[in-house]
Design a protein around this motif. Sequence first.
Motif, PDB file in Angstrom:
ATOM      1  N   GLU A   1       0.663  -1.244   0.083  1.00 19.23           N
ATOM      2  CA  GLU A   1       0.030  -0.092  -0.170  1.00 19.23           C
ATOM      3  C   GLU A   1       0.855   1.259   0.051  1.00 19.23           C
ATOM      4  OE1 GLU A   1      -3.350  -0.268   2.770  1.00 19.23           O
ATOM      5  OE2 GLU A   1      -3.749   1.911   2.717  1.00 19.23           O
TER       6      GLU A   1
ATOM      7  N   PHE B   1       1.015  -1.671  11.060  1.00 20.43           N
ATOM      8  CA  PHE B   1       0.287  -2.873  10.729  1.00 20.43           C
ATOM      9  C   PHE B   1      -0.970  -2.860   9.908  1.00 20.43           C
ATOM     10  CE2 PHE B   1       2.524  -4.312  14.554  1.00 20.43           C
ATOM     11  CZ  PHE B   1       3.585  -4.999  13.935  1.00 20.43           C
ATOM     12  N   ALA B   2      -1.851  -1.710  10.421  1.00 19.95           N
ATOM     13  CA  ALA B   2      -3.052  -1.378   9.633  1.00 19.95           C
ATOM     14  C   ALA B   2      -2.873  -1.350   8.052  1.00 19.95           C
ATOM     15  CB  ALA B   2      -3.759  -0.342  10.409  1.00 19.95           C
ATOM     16  N   ARG B   3      -3.663  -1.864   7.316  1.00 16.49           N
ATOM     17  CA  ARG B   3      -3.805  -1.818   5.895  1.00 16.49           C
ATOM     18  C   ARG B   3      -5.069  -1.568   5.343  1.00 16.49           C
ATOM     19  NH1 ARG B   3       0.345  -0.657   7.367  1.00 16.49           N
ATOM     20  NH2 ARG B   3       2.546  -1.352   6.685  1.00 16.49           N
ATOM     21  N   THR B   4      -5.434  -0.824   4.479  1.00 13.37           N
ATOM     22  CA  THR B   4      -6.840  -0.829   3.753  1.00 13.37           C
ATOM     23  C   THR B   4      -7.265  -2.031   3.276  1.00 13.37           C
ATOM     24  OG1 THR B   4      -6.137   1.578   3.508  1.00 13.37           O
ATOM     25  CG2 THR B   4      -8.287   0.631   2.616  1.00 13.37           C
ATOM     26  N   SER B   5      -6.416  -2.676   2.253  1.00 16.48           N
ATOM     27  CA  SER B   5      -6.603  -3.962   1.570  1.00 16.48           C
ATOM     28  C   SER B   5      -8.191  -4.031   0.719  1.00 16.48           C
ATOM     29  CB  SER B   5      -6.819  -4.910   2.536  1.00 16.48           C
ATOM     30  OG  SER B   5      -6.752  -6.355   1.892  1.00 16.48           O
ATOM     31  N   PRO B   6      -8.365  -2.769   0.102  1.00 11.31           N
ATOM     32  CA  PRO B   6      -9.512  -2.409  -0.657  1.00 11.31           C
ATOM     33  C   PRO B   6     -10.231  -3.407  -1.581  1.00 11.31           C
ATOM     34  CG  PRO B   6      -8.152  -1.023  -1.060  1.00 11.31           C
ATOM     35  CD  PRO B   6      -7.373  -2.017  -0.495  1.00 11.31           C
ATOM     36  N   LYS B   7     -11.516  -3.751  -1.721  1.00 10.21           N
ATOM     37  CA  LYS B   7     -11.891  -4.367  -2.891  1.00 10.21           C
ATOM     38  C   LYS B   7     -12.340  -3.029  -3.776  1.00 10.21           C
ATOM     39  CE  LYS B   7     -15.117  -8.210  -4.185  1.00 10.21           C
ATOM     40  NZ  LYS B   7     -16.044  -9.334  -3.598  1.00 10.21           N
TER      41      LYS B   7
ATOM     42  N   HIS C   1      -6.945   0.436  -5.443  1.00 12.53           N
ATOM     43  CA  HIS C   1      -5.856   0.282  -4.599  1.00 12.53           C
ATOM     44  C   HIS C   1      -4.658   1.141  -4.945  1.00 12.53           C
ATOM     45  CE1 HIS C   1      -2.935  -2.308  -2.156  1.00 12.53           C
ATOM     46  NE2 HIS C   1      -3.427  -1.502  -1.460  1.00 12.53           N
TER      47      HIS C   1
ATOM     48  N   ARG D   1      -4.493   0.367  -8.969  1.00 14.00           N
ATOM     49  CA  ARG D   1      -4.902  -0.837  -9.547  1.00 14.00           C
ATOM     50  C   ARG D   1      -6.502  -1.196  -9.026  1.00 14.00           C
ATOM     51  NH1 ARG D   1      -4.168  -5.928  -8.367  1.00 14.00           N
ATOM     52  NH2 ARG D   1      -3.275  -5.393  -6.347  1.00 14.00           N
TER      53      ARG D   1
ATOM     54  N   THR E   1      -8.420  -4.193  -7.665  1.00 13.35           N
ATOM     55  CA  THR E   1      -8.167  -5.504  -6.876  1.00 13.35           C
ATOM     56  C   THR E   1      -9.092  -6.405  -7.332  1.00 13.35           C
ATOM     57  OG1 THR E   1      -9.123  -4.818  -4.887  1.00 13.35           O
ATOM     58  CG2 THR E   1      -6.931  -4.209  -5.201  1.00 13.35           C
ATOM     59  N   VAL E   2     -10.104  -5.843  -8.016  1.00 13.82           N
ATOM     60  CA  VAL E   2     -11.077  -7.001  -8.491  1.00 13.82           C
ATOM     61  C   VAL E   2     -10.842  -7.457  -9.984  1.00 13.82           C
ATOM     62  CG1 VAL E   2     -13.633  -7.513  -8.959  1.00 13.82           C
ATOM     63  CG2 VAL E   2     -13.025  -6.113  -7.124  1.00 13.82           C
TER      64      VAL E   2
ATOM     65  N   ASP F   1      -7.761  -6.659 -11.383  1.00 15.24           N
ATOM     66  CA  ASP F   1      -6.322  -6.327 -11.701  1.00 15.24           C
ATOM     67  C   ASP F   1      -5.838  -5.692 -12.361  1.00 15.24           C
ATOM     68  OD1 ASP F   1      -5.966  -8.168  -9.452  1.00 15.24           O
ATOM     69  OD2 ASP F   1      -5.567 -10.036 -10.511  1.00 15.24           O
TER      70      ASP F   1
END
Lengths: 95, 417
Positions: A22, A44-50, A53, A71, A73-74, A76
């Motif tokens: 990220e 440590f905290a990350r968004t990791s969005p669907k 990104h 990008r 993330t669904v 790619d």
Amino acid sequence: MLLVPCPYCGPRPEVEFRCGGEAHIARPADPDALDDAAWAEYLFARTSPKGLHAERWLHAHGCGRWFNALRNTVSDAFITTYEMGQPRPDIAGDR
Amino acid sequence: MRRFSLPTLLAEALNAHTGWSRQWRNPTPKPAYDVLIIGGGSHGLGAAYYLAKEHGLRNIAVLEKGWIGGGNSGRNTTIIRSNYLYDESAALYEHAVKLWEGLSQELNYNVMFSQRGVLMLAHNQHDVQSFKRHVYSNRLNGIDNEWLTREQTKEFCPQLNISPDIRYPVLGGALQRRGGTARHDAVVWGYARGADALGVDIIQNCEVTAIHRGPDGAVTGVETTRGPIGAKKIGVSAAGHTSMVMAMAGVRMPLESFPLQALVSEPVKPCFPCVLMSNAVHAYISQSDKGELVIGAGTDQYVSYSQQGGLHITTHTLDAICELFPQFTRMKMLRNWGGIVDVTPDRSPIIGKTPVKGLYVNCGWGTGGFKATPGSAHVFAHTIARDEPHPVNAPFTLDRFRTGRLIDEAAAAAVAH
């Protein structure tokens, strides 16, 4: 394998790159001033969005330069790339 | 629920098997429940089962956005083992293996648990030292694990190529004989059938779109694609989508979701006796009871929800497998797929309470959640019912990333697992 659009070399296969995770997570200017929760958030905290990104890529086996990419993330699919240090482009939509 | 037994089987055999009923109901959601579990995979269904069975709760629903077992529960390589280095992990995974050993009887459903042995190969001096350390550590924790020499690995798994001149020569291996595999679909179905019989509503095609909180911050219910549902407590068991579900309650997680790939070959007659893992070359292989070789590969390097990964990741694994097992070079691969796994910074799961009252989370299993299914579900149910963790999952808090008490299995194994 992704086709990664290096802004300096053009589209190249993903194996030439390292994904740096990220983007826009700045190291706090004064770590001593932080409490444990804030430090954990930075580490440590990350968004990791669907959806969109913002992430860092290194063209390790090419020009050797870092750049940011937006990008999806669904699918790619790479939406755009931009220089390190630049703010995230204002692109709407999460698909 | 109609129990499976020899008399019922014989009766149905004479009845042309026309008397079997559906294994679970398809209820419409009630306006409110005591406990909602978000995610109808094996961990979520298992948690609902243990909440009803061991904690006497009856008003429970499991919400699944697709169909039960359609996510990672049906996408893993079904490997079960408990030979983890650290005491906390060893206790957690051994808790699961002990429950696996009685699970078919417990659920009255054959989960096809097969303790055929898990052999982890050492390919270099570092592997040898690290695995021996694991063996000693496991034994101190009362977990079976033994060191095999190069020749003994060949004896245990005759298909293995132990020539000294291959790309990744085999120097020995660590063998957990109580490890093995189980049928992952059967685990989902068994827990669903058991939970349903105890009154749990399993609601499929019901995606959670928001989590509601009251004035005091505690959860009050969820918004779903099938309307609002109230809840006193919510357990999130959403695997790769945990970050999104937790964001609905305003909680940021130390998780990133990556695609993890697996593939199966054409089915062949029994030809492979055990589960074989190689961390150094990153390959996992076993043979399913259908006869397919089940092969696990690694994760991709970028966050993705695409449920597919790069071909170079699987190719890397297949290269290694073809070298270790020359007999498989002519096997045809039938299917490959990806699952989205939520990975924590220390590669250990998070099972426990959250900063939001009434909200509990079971996530971060990364690339190795299947093996823990019964143990994970069991301690998660305990945590939700009692509002405090079971001694086994007490170290696996979300708060450990603040306190620094990490359980660093990533460093212990030098590989995602």
